[in-house]
Design a protein around this motif. Structure first.
Motif, PDB file in Angstrom:
ATOM      1  N   GLU A 283       0.830  -1.207   0.000  1.00 26.27           N
ATOM      2  CA  GLU A 283       0.000   0.000   0.000  1.00 26.27           C
ATOM      3  C   GLU A 283       0.867   1.261   0.000  1.00 26.27           C
ATOM      4  O   GLU A 283       0.566   2.243  -0.691  1.00 26.27           O
ATOM      5  CB  GLU A 283      -0.920  -0.005   1.230  1.00 26.27           C
ATOM      6  N   ILE A 284       1.965   1.222   0.744  1.00 25.91           N
ATOM      7  CA  ILE A 284       2.880   2.372   0.774  1.00 25.91           C
ATOM      8  C   ILE A 284       3.473   2.607  -0.610  1.00 25.91           C
ATOM      9  O   ILE A 284       3.583   3.736  -1.091  1.00 25.91           O
ATOM     10  CB  ILE A 284       4.006   2.147   1.814  1.00 25.91           C
ATOM     11  N   SER A 285       3.825   1.510  -1.294  1.00 27.92           N
ATOM     12  CA  SER A 285       4.450   1.640  -2.620  1.00 27.92           C
ATOM     13  C   SER A 285       3.459   2.125  -3.670  1.00 27.92           C
ATOM     14  O   SER A 285       3.835   2.797  -4.628  1.00 27.92           O
ATOM     15  CB  SER A 285       5.059   0.295  -3.050  1.00 27.92           C
ATOM     16  N   LEU A 286       2.168   1.797  -3.494  1.00 27.40           N
ATOM     17  CA  LEU A 286       1.159   2.162  -4.493  1.00 27.40           C
ATOM     18  C   LEU A 286       0.494   3.499  -4.208  1.00 27.40           C
ATOM     19  O   LEU A 286      -0.105   4.095  -5.105  1.00 27.40           O
ATOM     20  CB  LEU A 286       0.075   1.076  -4.559  1.00 27.40           C
ATOM     21  N   SER A 287       0.580   3.983  -2.964  1.00 29.21           N
ATOM     22  CA  SER A 287      -0.158   5.177  -2.574  1.00 29.21           C
ATOM     23  C   SER A 287       0.618   6.445  -2.906  1.00 29.21           C
ATOM     24  O   SER A 287       1.841   6.451  -2.948  1.00 29.21           O
ATOM     25  CB  SER A 287      -0.451   5.158  -1.067  1.00 29.21           C
ATOM     26  N   GLY A 288      -0.139   7.511  -3.138  1.00 30.67           N
ATOM     27  CA  GLY A 288       0.451   8.834  -3.176  1.00 30.67           C
ATOM     28  C   GLY A 288       0.393   9.391  -1.769  1.00 30.67           C
ATOM     29  O   GLY A 288       0.856   8.773  -0.817  1.00 30.67           O
ATOM     30  N   VAL A 289      -0.216  10.566  -1.622  1.00 27.86           N
ATOM     31  CA  VAL A 289      -0.370  11.148  -0.293  1.00 27.86           C
ATOM     32  C   VAL A 289      -1.392  10.361   0.521  1.00 27.86           C
ATOM     33  O   VAL A 289      -1.224  10.138   1.710  1.00 27.86           O
ATOM     34  CB  VAL A 289      -0.810  12.626  -0.413  1.00 27.86           C
ATOM     35  N   VAL A 290      -2.473   9.909  -0.131  1.00 24.11           N
ATOM     36  CA  VAL A 290      -3.514   9.150   0.574  1.00 24.11           C
ATOM     37  C   VAL A 290      -3.524   7.706   0.093  1.00 24.11           C
ATOM     38  O   VAL A 290      -3.145   7.419  -1.046  1.00 24.11           O
ATOM     39  CB  VAL A 290      -4.919   9.769   0.349  1.00 24.11           C
ATOM     40  N   SER A 291      -3.946   6.816   0.980  1.00 20.04           N
ATOM     41  CA  SER A 291      -4.063   5.414   0.572  1.00 20.04           C
ATOM     42  C   SER A 291      -5.410   5.193  -0.096  1.00 20.04           C
ATOM     43  O   SER A 291      -6.292   6.052  -0.069  1.00 20.04           O
ATOM     44  CB  SER A 291      -3.874   4.480   1.775  1.00 20.04           C
ATOM     45  N   ARG A 292      -5.569   4.039  -0.687  1.00 22.08           N
ATOM     46  CA  ARG A 292      -6.756   3.793  -1.516  1.00 22.08           C
ATOM     47  C   ARG A 292      -8.060   3.827  -0.724  1.00 22.08           C
ATOM     48  O   ARG A 292      -9.087   4.221  -1.263  1.00 22.08           O
ATOM     49  CB  ARG A 292      -6.597   2.460  -2.247  1.00 22.08           C
ATOM     50  N   ASN A 293      -8.010   3.431   0.556  1.00 29.03           N
ATOM     51  CA  ASN A 293      -9.247   3.441   1.333  1.00 29.03           C
ATOM     52  C   ASN A 293      -9.619   4.837   1.842  1.00 29.03           C
ATOM     53  O   ASN A 293     -10.661   5.028   2.459  1.00 29.03           O
ATOM     54  CB  ASN A 293      -9.172   2.447   2.508  1.00 29.03           C
ATOM     55  N   GLN A 294      -8.750   5.843   1.596  1.00 27.85           N
ATOM     56  CA  GLN A 294      -9.036   7.225   2.006  1.00 27.85           C
ATOM     57  C   GLN A 294      -9.409   8.115   0.825  1.00 27.85           C
ATOM     58  O   GLN A 294      -9.901   9.227   1.015  1.00 27.85           O
ATOM     59  CB  GLN A 294      -7.805   7.841   2.682  1.00 27.85           C
ATOM     60  N   LEU A 295      -9.188   7.630  -0.380  1.00 31.20           N
ATOM     61  CA  LEU A 295      -9.264   8.488  -1.560  1.00 31.20           C
ATOM     62  C   LEU A 295     -10.669   9.015  -1.821  1.00 31.20           C
ATOM     63  O   LEU A 295     -10.854  10.192  -2.161  1.00 31.20           O
ATOM     64  CB  LEU A 295      -8.734   7.716  -2.781  1.00 31.20           C
ATOM     65  N   GLU A 296     -11.682   8.165  -1.655  1.00 30.04           N
ATOM     66  CA  GLU A 296     -13.057   8.587  -1.909  1.00 30.04           C
ATOM     67  C   GLU A 296     -13.444   9.760  -0.997  1.00 30.04           C
ATOM     68  O   GLU A 296     -13.985  10.771  -1.450  1.00 30.04           O
ATOM     69  CB  GLU A 296     -13.991   7.400  -1.675  1.00 30.04           C
ATOM     70  N   LEU A 297     -13.121   9.641   0.299  1.00 30.89           N
ATOM     71  CA  LEU A 297     -13.424  10.710   1.255  1.00 30.89           C
ATOM     72  C   LEU A 297     -12.673  11.991   0.906  1.00 30.89           C
ATOM     73  O   LEU A 297     -13.253  13.085   0.920  1.00 30.89           O
ATOM     74  CB  LEU A 297     -13.053  10.242   2.667  1.00 30.89           C
ATOM     75  N   ALA A 298     -11.383  11.862   0.564  1.00 27.31           N
ATOM     76  CA  ALA A 298     -10.577  13.040   0.262  1.00 27.31           C
ATOM     77  C   ALA A 298     -11.105  13.776  -0.972  1.00 27.31           C
ATOM     78  O   ALA A 298     -11.202  15.013  -0.975  1.00 27.31           O
ATOM     79  CB  ALA A 298      -9.118  12.629   0.048  1.00 27.31           C
ATOM     80  N   LEU A 299     -11.469  13.046  -2.010  1.00 27.75           N
ATOM     81  CA  LEU A 299     -11.961  13.689  -3.237  1.00 27.75           C
ATOM     82  C   LEU A 299     -13.281  14.413  -2.995  1.00 27.75           C
ATOM     83  O   LEU A 299     -13.482  15.545  -3.452  1.00 27.75           O
ATOM     84  CB  LEU A 299     -12.116  12.650  -4.350  1.00 27.75           C
ATOM     85  N   VAL A 300     -14.194  13.770  -2.261  1.00 24.29           N
ATOM     86  CA  VAL A 300     -15.495  14.405  -1.983  1.00 24.29           C
ATOM     87  C   VAL A 300     -15.306  15.666  -1.149  1.00 24.29           C
ATOM     88  O   VAL A 300     -15.917  16.706  -1.417  1.00 24.29           O
ATOM     89  CB  VAL A 300     -16.447  13.405  -1.283  1.00 24.29           C
TER      90      VAL A 300
END
Length: 367
Positions: A283-300
């Motif tokens: 997950e660390i290697s694939l994530s940018g600033v946010v991990s995949r389970n946080q992305l939906e919340l961050a975008l909204v």
């Protein structure tokens, strides 16, 4: 003679896909939505118990919401009211964990008329849904980046699958007019790794074995690692045996990248510890600033922000079908398009440029 205004047309979708986010965006924008052909080809067509339960929860935290469900359960018309909040208790079916119900509420509660104090009863961690520990340690920091603070999720009882018996109290006291504009483009550097391993109605030695196995994998990172144990006993241990682990990599800028795993019948504790530790590194290697389970919340939250351009760096691997569908929903409800460009310094990352809509909740307009 007064001319009756034509009723606003429903936004229409088919299938049960992304059921929660469709209803959340409808509630935020005040637009009605019609979802048809819900599992119409299945042997058991229509809404499942957890989807009906989620509809009832939305009805409870809002005022003026109307819900129409067809006789077969394959069509739902949802006309949202205003977000109220308040103090509630809600029983969740054991088919989904309480995290299924908490996740969408994090997008709604900060814009209600009153702080939300919600007691949820059911399964606290499962294979399908985000666990309460992940919400507490990895999702709450995302809200704090948008200026939404003082959130609390207290675990009164842990409840493993299949019988549950858990209880949590969610308190979201901070009301905001609009989320803060976010500028997060630096590639994250992990400062330390934290975690919690928990068990209900099994030997406490299982927790220690999970922790030792996870530490063995994470030792190679050289990061400071601390995983504490939480062994539920007596009345706090729910109705079913089980154990699990949540690992969180905290970055220097205060973000949290997480991974988790839950036991099933026959799970070996050492295997679970190694698997989740490897999952965290991935997950660390694939994530940018946010991990995949946080992305939906961050975008909204970025869409709901002030009329200013925010920036967020995400991993290329995070842009999957689910996120593409979310971008389409944002276009449907807010008439807003998000610009995604390659990151200047890292080939594995992309940068999202989002102009906030200057959203003001209808509950604020009449408060």
């Amino acid at each position: 003679m007064a001319v009756k205004k034509p009723q606003q047309p429903d936004i229409t979708y088919t299938t049960h896909e992304d059921f929660r986010i469709r209803l959340v965006l409808a509630t935020l924008t005040g637009k009605s939505v019609r979802i048809s052909r819900i599992r119409s080809e299945d042997e058991e067509p229509g809404l499942r118990d957890f989807e009906v339960c989620f509809l009832r929860l939305l009805e409870a935290i809002t005022n003026g919401t109307t819900i129409e469900i067809s006789y077969t359960g394959t069509t739902v018309i949802y006309r949202p009211g205003i977000i109220i909040g308040g103090t509630l208790t809600h029983d969740c079916p054991t088919s989904r964990a309480v995290g299924y119900f908490i996740e969408p509420l994090l997008m709604l509660a900060p814009f209600g008329k009153k702080p939300l104090m919600l007691t949820l009863k059911g399964v606290t961690s499962s294979q399908k849904d985000i666990s309460v520990d992940t919400i507490r340690t990895a999702i709450f920091p995302v809200l704090q980046k948008f200026g939404i603070e003082r959130e609390e999720l207290r675990i009164v009882k842990r409840g493993a699958e299949p019988l549950g018996g858990g209880e949590v109290v969610l308190h979201l006291p901070h009301q905001v007019l609009q989320p803060q504009t976010l500028h997060a483009t630096d590639t994250p550097q992990v400062a330390k790794i934290r975690g919690v391993a928990y068990s209900t109605r099994v030997s406490p030695s299982n927790v220690n074995r999970v922790i030792d196995a996870a530490r063995g994998v994470l030792k190679a990172t050289g990061s400071e690692t601390f995983i504490y144990s939480d062994v539920a006993r007596g009345d706090e241990s729910g109705k079913s045996p089980g154990f699990g682990i949540v690992l969180v990599a905290e970055t220097r800028h205060g973000w949290a990248i997480s991974a988790e795993g839950v036991s099933t019948a026959g799970t070996v504790p050492e295997d679970l510890g190694k698997e989740v530790a490897a999952k965290l590194l991935e997950e660390i290697s694939l994530s940018g600033v946010v991990s995949r389970n946080q992305l939906e919340l961050a975008l909204v939250m970025m869409v709901l922000g002030k009329e200013d351009i925010g920036r967020l760096t995400i991993g290329k691997a995070a842009i999957d079908e689910r996120i593409i569908r979310l971008l389409r929903y944002i276009k449907d409800y807010f008439n807003l398009e998000i610009l995604i460009k390659p990151h200047d310094a890292n080939d594995n990352d992309m940068t999202c440029y989002i102009k906030g809509t200057g959203f003001v909740s209808s509950s604020k307009k009449i408060a």
